[in-house]
Write a protein that holds these residues in place. Structure first.
Motif, PDB file in Angstrom:
ATOM      1  N   ARG A   3       6.372  44.401   6.594  1.00 27.56           N
ATOM      2  CA  ARG A   3       7.168  45.113   7.564  1.00 27.56           C
ATOM      3  C   ARG A   3       6.540  46.169   8.103  1.00 27.56           C
ATOM      4  O   ARG A   3       6.633  46.402   9.256  1.00 27.56           O
ATOM      5  N   GLU A   4       5.676  46.982   7.309  1.00 32.90           N
ATOM      6  CA  GLU A   4       5.061  48.108   7.816  1.00 32.90           C
ATOM      7  C   GLU A   4       4.016  48.054   8.601  1.00 32.90           C
ATOM      8  O   GLU A   4       3.653  48.855   9.706  1.00 32.90           O
ATOM      9  N   MET A   5       3.485  46.676   8.814  1.00 28.86           N
ATOM     10  CA  MET A   5       2.437  46.399  10.003  1.00 28.86           C
ATOM     11  C   MET A   5       2.978  45.965  11.098  1.00 28.86           C
ATOM     12  O   MET A   5       2.260  46.098  12.271  1.00 28.86           O
ATOM     13  N   LEU A   6       4.155  45.509  11.233  1.00 33.15           N
ATOM     14  CA  LEU A   6       4.572  44.722  12.419  1.00 33.15           C
ATOM     15  C   LEU A   6       4.798  45.878  13.596  1.00 33.15           C
ATOM     16  O   LEU A   6       4.556  45.599  14.742  1.00 33.15           O
ATOM     17  N   ALA A   7       4.950  47.111  13.111  1.00 33.92           N
ATOM     18  CA  ALA A   7       4.982  48.084  14.258  1.00 33.92           C
ATOM     19  C   ALA A   7       3.818  48.203  14.914  1.00 33.92           C
ATOM     20  O   ALA A   7       3.723  48.312  16.223  1.00 33.92           O
ATOM     21  N   GLU A   8       2.555  47.947  14.480  1.00 34.17           N
ATOM     22  CA  GLU A   8       1.108  47.994  15.085  1.00 34.17           C
ATOM     23  C   GLU A   8       1.148  46.746  15.919  1.00 34.17           C
ATOM     24  O   GLU A   8       0.408  46.692  17.169  1.00 34.17           O
ATOM     25  N   PHE A   9       1.908  45.706  15.785  1.00 32.18           N
ATOM     26  CA  PHE A   9       1.733  44.413  16.563  1.00 32.18           C
ATOM     27  C   PHE A   9       2.825  43.987  17.116  1.00 32.18           C
ATOM     28  O   PHE A   9       3.549  42.885  16.637  1.00 32.18           O
TER      29      PHE A   9
END
Lengths: 214, 214
Positions: free
Chosen positions: A176-182
Motif C-alpha cells: 500500500r505504501e508504494m502505491l502513492a508513487e505509482f
DNA sequence: ACCTGAACACCGTTCAAGT
DNA sequence: ACCTGAACACCGTTCAAGT
C-alpha cells in the motif's frame, strides 16, 4: 537456507522395495515434489521413500533429470483431447482452462514441467489441435503460428506467476505504501484477490484470440 | 550429470580479495552465471573467483538466494525509462523490445531473473508506465490490468522459451518425421529459423495490444 | 537383472576463532 | 569489521561387488 530436518514419509505402497519400476519411482517422485517442490526431490530421499538405496534408481532412470522429464511427460499425458462438438474458440479456451486446471491441481508438478525446456515432442499433439482450431477461425497460416506462440507464451508465463502467488512465493496485493508513487497502478489495480486470477487468465486468452482476428 | 572438472577463471579484478563488497561479489556472480548458468554459481566457486573463502561472502549477502535476487534487481535496473515523445503503442512496444534486448545480451542472467518469483517492488515502476500508456490508448481500468497481465505473461513465457532455444536446450525446428502425423503443424509451421523469433515476439505484443482494444 | 557399499567430488550454511 | 578453518548435513553419480 536453513539446514532443517527432513522427515520423509514413505510414498504410496512404500515399504517393500520389491518390484521397483519406472512407474513406482515416478509416483514416489511426484509425491515428494508435491510436498516440497523440485528441490525436495533428491535421489537419496527418493530411494528411502521407496525402501531402497538411492543407487537402485539408476537401474530405471538415467539420472535425476530423466525423472523430472518423465514428470513433465506425465503432466501432458493428463490433458484429455478436446470435445469435438464445440466451436473453435471454445475449444481453444477449453484447452487453456484444462491446462490451468492441471496446474491448480498439481502446482508443484506443474512448476517442474514449466521451468524446464519444453520438448517439442511433448507439445506437438496439442499444437496441432490448436493450429487446426485457429485455421477454422479463418486465420492465415502465418497468423496461426503467431497466435499459437502468443497463447503458449502467455499461458506459460501467466501460470508460473499464478503458481508463485498461490504458493506464497510472491505477493498479489501490492504494498500500500508504494502505491502513492505509482498513480496508474493505484488507479487500475488497487486491490486484487485470488478470485481475480480466474478472470485474468480467461481474459488473457480472449485478448489474444481477439487480437489474432485483427 | 557428469562430475566434470570445473576450472574457474578469476572474475574481473579478481586476485587481491581485498575490498570485498556487494558490488564486486555481484559482478563475479554474474560472470559465473554468464559462463554456466545458475547452476554454475556456487558459494565456494564464487569465493574462489574472488580470491576468498566462500564463507566471507556471508558478510555481504544473507545467502545464495539473496545474490540471485540482487541479480534480478540489477537486470531490471538496466531498463532505461521510455522515450517521452512517442505514442502509447510504440512506447509499450519499445519497452517490450528493450526487455528482450536485455535477454539477448545477458541470456543466463535473464534466465535467473525469469525463473524466480517476481518481486512486485521490482516491477512496479515499469507496471506504472505501461498502465499509463494503456490508459492513453483509451482502455478502461479493468481492461488495462487485463492487458498488462497478458503482456507480462506473454513476455515471460515467450522469452523463457526463446532463451531455451538459443541455448540449445530445446529445438526450434520440429522433427521432420513427426510432422506427417500432425498436418496442421506441417502446414503452418513447416520450417522456422532463429530470425523468425524477432517477428514472433513483436507480433505477439501487437496481437495482445490489438486484442486489448477489442 | 537388479540392488548395495563405498567412494568421489562436490554442495549451503553455522560458528568459534583469528586479525 | 571482516575473514578463515573446521565442521555439519547434505548432494548426484560411478563402479565394483554381491545376490
Amino acid at each position: 537456507m536453513v539446514a532443517k530436518k527432513r522427515t520423509v514419509v514413505s510414498a504410496g505402497g512404500g515399504r517393500p522395495g520389491r518390484g521397483l519400476s519406472r512407474d513406482r519411482i515416478l509416483q514416489a517422485a511426484m509425491s515428494l515434489v508435491d510436498q516440497e517442490g523440485e528441490q525436495g526431490l533428491s535421489m537419496r530421499r527418493l530411494g528411502s521413500s521407496l525402501g531402497v538405496e538411492a543407487m537402485a534408481i539408476y537401474n530405471h532412470f538415467e539420472n535425476r533429470e530423466a525423472i523430472l522429464d518423465a514428470m513433465a511427460d506425465w503432466l501432458f499425458s493428463q490433458m484429455s483431447p478436446p470435445g469435438a462438438g464445440a466451436g473453435w474458440r471454445s475449444m481453444v479456451r477449453g484447452l487453456a482452462m484444462e491446462f490451468r486446471g492441471l496446474a491448480l491441481r498439481h502446482p508443484n508438478r506443474f512448476g517442474v514441467a514449466m521451468s524446464r525446456p519444453s520438448k517439442p515432442a511433448r507439445a506437438l499433439p496439442l499444437m496441432d489441435v490448436v493450429l487446426g482450431a485457429l485455421a477454422q477461425g479463418g486465420m492465415s497460416p502465418a497468423r496461426r503460428v503467431q497466435v499459437y506462440h502468443a497463447l503458449v507464451g502467455f499461458i506459460r508465463g501467466f501460470l508460473l506467476w499464478e503458481m508463485d502467488i498461490r504458493a506464497g512465493r510472491c505477493a498479489l496485493e501490492l504494498p500500500r505504501e508504494m502505491l502513492a508513487e505509482f498513480p496508474h497502478v493505484k488507479a487500475a489495480a488497487a486491490r486484487m484477490g485470488l478470485s481475480d486470477l480466474d478472470r485474468l487468465f480467461a481474459g488473457g486468452v480472449d485478448v489474444i484470440l481477439e487480437g489474432g482476428l485483427r
